[in-house]
Scaffold this motif. Structure first.
Motif, PDB file in Angstrom:
ATOM      1  N   SER A   1      12.673   4.661  -3.802  1.00 51.69           N
ATOM      2  CA  SER A   1      11.504   4.151  -3.081  1.00 51.69           C
ATOM      3  C   SER A   1      10.694   3.188  -3.942  1.00 51.69           C
ATOM      4  O   SER A   1      10.209   2.158  -3.450  1.00 51.69           O
ATOM      5  CB  SER A   1      10.619   5.315  -2.633  1.00 51.69           C
TER       6      SER A   1
ATOM      7  N   GLY B   1       0.786  -1.225   0.000  1.00 50.64           N
ATOM      8  CA  GLY B   1       0.000   0.000   0.000  1.00 50.64           C
ATOM      9  C   GLY B   1       0.821   1.280   0.000  1.00 50.64           C
ATOM     10  O   GLY B   1       2.046   1.268   0.128  1.00 50.64           O
ATOM     11  N   TRP B   2       0.117   2.403  -0.147  1.00 43.71           N
ATOM     12  CA  TRP B   2       0.785   3.703  -0.259  1.00 43.71           C
ATOM     13  C   TRP B   2       1.481   4.119   1.037  1.00 43.71           C
ATOM     14  O   TRP B   2       2.493   4.832   1.006  1.00 43.71           O
ATOM     15  CB  TRP B   2      -0.215   4.773  -0.682  1.00 43.71           C
ATOM     16  N   GLU B   3       0.948   3.676   2.196  1.00 43.81           N
ATOM     17  CA  GLU B   3       1.580   4.024   3.470  1.00 43.81           C
ATOM     18  C   GLU B   3       2.988   3.443   3.541  1.00 43.81           C
ATOM     19  O   GLU B   3       3.924   4.094   4.015  1.00 43.81           O
ATOM     20  CB  GLU B   3       0.735   3.525   4.643  1.00 43.81           C
ATOM     21  N   SER B   4       3.146   2.221   3.078  1.00 38.81           N
ATOM     22  CA  SER B   4       4.471   1.593   3.054  1.00 38.81           C
ATOM     23  C   SER B   4       5.406   2.347   2.119  1.00 38.81           C
ATOM     24  O   SER B   4       6.589   2.538   2.422  1.00 38.81           O
ATOM     25  CB  SER B   4       4.358   0.130   2.613  1.00 38.81           C
ATOM     26  N   PHE B   5       4.865   2.785   0.969  1.00 37.89           N
ATOM     27  CA  PHE B   5       5.689   3.533   0.012  1.00 37.89           C
ATOM     28  C   PHE B   5       6.177   4.838   0.624  1.00 37.89           C
ATOM     29  O   PHE B   5       7.355   5.217   0.469  1.00 37.89           O
ATOM     30  CB  PHE B   5       4.895   3.827  -1.260  1.00 37.89           C
ATOM     31  N   VAL B   6       5.299   5.552   1.323  1.00 39.47           N
ATOM     32  CA  VAL B   6       5.681   6.814   1.966  1.00 39.47           C
ATOM     33  C   VAL B   6       6.749   6.568   3.041  1.00 39.47           C
ATOM     34  O   VAL B   6       7.709   7.336   3.168  1.00 39.47           O
ATOM     35  CB  VAL B   6       4.451   7.509   2.585  1.00 39.47           C
TER      36      VAL B   6
ATOM     37  N   TYR C   1      10.086  -0.634  -3.081  1.00 41.03           N
ATOM     38  CA  TYR C   1       8.700  -1.103  -2.920  1.00 41.03           C
ATOM     39  C   TYR C   1       8.453  -2.335  -3.786  1.00 41.03           C
ATOM     40  O   TYR C   1       7.892  -3.338  -3.319  1.00 41.03           O
ATOM     41  CB  TYR C   1       7.723   0.008  -3.283  1.00 41.03           C
TER      42      TYR C   1
END
Length: 360
Positions: A228, A38-43, A232
């Motif tokens: 990143s 998900g995007w939270e992990s990417f951030v 990811y």
């Protein structure tokens, strides 16, 4: 004569120190145990990629500041400052570990702690080894006045360090089965590369002025986003691994750190230079080594304390709250330790100066 501090360089050191607290945040909050999805992990990966520039920034700054050092006894004796600061901090860290029941309260245990560079002291070991090489690196840059020759030398050094870690990323040679010897060489020499970059920046700083800040900023953002995205895709649906390619001797950290250093030097601090903020930046910078080493104590205090607080609000403000608390707490303890250090160092320094005068 009292030395005039450069707020731009102090600012670089303070940012690097706070980034260290931020790298520890990921370690203490279970980032390396959670599933990447998900995007939270990417951030999270994006911010980790930025914070990993901490150690390179320190070393580049050392090259920028210490490029004048020569091969003489005065330089080698000056390491006493770092070693004594490390010794005093290790006493406190050892006592803390004993209080927590993590170490045995014995002289042998303390000596083992001291010589093994435990807790967060691994960087001190690397810095001491680099310190020995500093005057020789400086001599090379002074003797080789040809810019192109310096660039070729840096390129070769960068290739020796970055190629093995890049092979690890792309899987050449079997990924993790990449020649261990080359990876070990890369890990041992990255401090030399970053220090040399710092010296090079100093000698040719006028040429870097023409680079536009917007270009540097976009280059940094592009590098971090690429790093990143690669991370990811590599770890998605698995846990994030701290490998060589995403560590201090990896190509993405190298590019990010070298660009970020130039950007931080351009930060417009003229408005705060003589104010409270400017003075605090100078104070933080002056005892950054204490903040770094003593943060071990407050990391273990605050993260354990916040883990017991079952309130949603604390989960959302852990960052930057805990790193800020750790930074400030370590600063105040560092100021107290520094008072002791200055008294002892002044007396010891007089003895050293007498010996230097005899040698001269």
């Amino acid at each position: 004569m009292k030395k005039t501090r450069d707020i731009q360089l102090d600012f670089v050191r303070v940012v690097a120190t706070f980034f260290v607290m931020s790298v520890h945040f990921f370690l203490k909050t279970g980032f390396y145990k959670q599933q990447i999805i998900g995007w939270e992990s990417f951030v999270q990966i994006l911010f980790r990629s930025l914070f990993m520039t901490c150690v390179p920034l320190f070393i580049i700054l050392s090259g920028y500041l210490l490029n004048y050092r020569n091969i003489n006894i005065k330089h080698f004796l000056s390491i006493r400052k770092v070693l004594f600061q490390y010794f005093m901090c290790t006493i406190l860290l050892f006592l803390f570990d004993v209080m927590k029941g993590w170490r045995v309260a014995s002289f042998q245990s303390f000596v083992d702690n001291l010589v093994s560079f435990g807790q967060y002291s691994w960087y001190i070991k690397k810095y001491v080894l680099l310190f020995i090489m500093i005057p020789f690196i400086n001599t090379f840059f002074r003797k080789v006045k040809n810019k192109k020759t310096c660039q070729i030398s840096l390129l070769v050094l960068a290739m020796i360090i970055l190629i093995p870690t890049t092979f690890e990323l792309v899987g050449v040679g079997g990924g993790q089965r990449v020649c261990d010897t080359l990876l070990k060489i890369s890990d041992k020499l990255y401090t030399v590369l970053y220090y040399s970059i710092g010296v090079y920046y100093y000698y040719y700083k006028d040429e870097f002025i023409v680079l536009k800040s917007k270009v540097l900023l976009m280059s940094l953002i592009g590098t971090l986003l690429t790093a990143s995205a690669v991370a990811y895709l590599r770890y998605v649906n698995n846990t994030y691994l701290w490998e060589n390619w995403n560590s201090y001797n990896g190509v993405f950290v190298f590019l990010s750190a070298t660009i970020l250093f130039l950007l931080l030097l351009r930060a417009n601090l003229s408005g705060v230079k003589n104010g409270v903020i400017g003075k605090m930046i100078g104070k933080f910078s002056k005892i950054s080594i204490y903040i770094y080493l003593l943060s071990y104590i407050f990391d273990n205090i605050y993260y354990e304390m916040f883990e017991k607080i079952d309130m949603p609000i604390f989960a959302t403000i852990k960052y930057p709250l805990i790193p800020v608390l750790v930074f400030v707490s370590a600063y105040f303890m560092g100021e107290l330790v520094n008072l002791v250090f200055k008294n002892v160092d002044n007396k010891f320094g007089m003895i050293i100066k007498k010996r230097e005068s005899i040698i001269d």
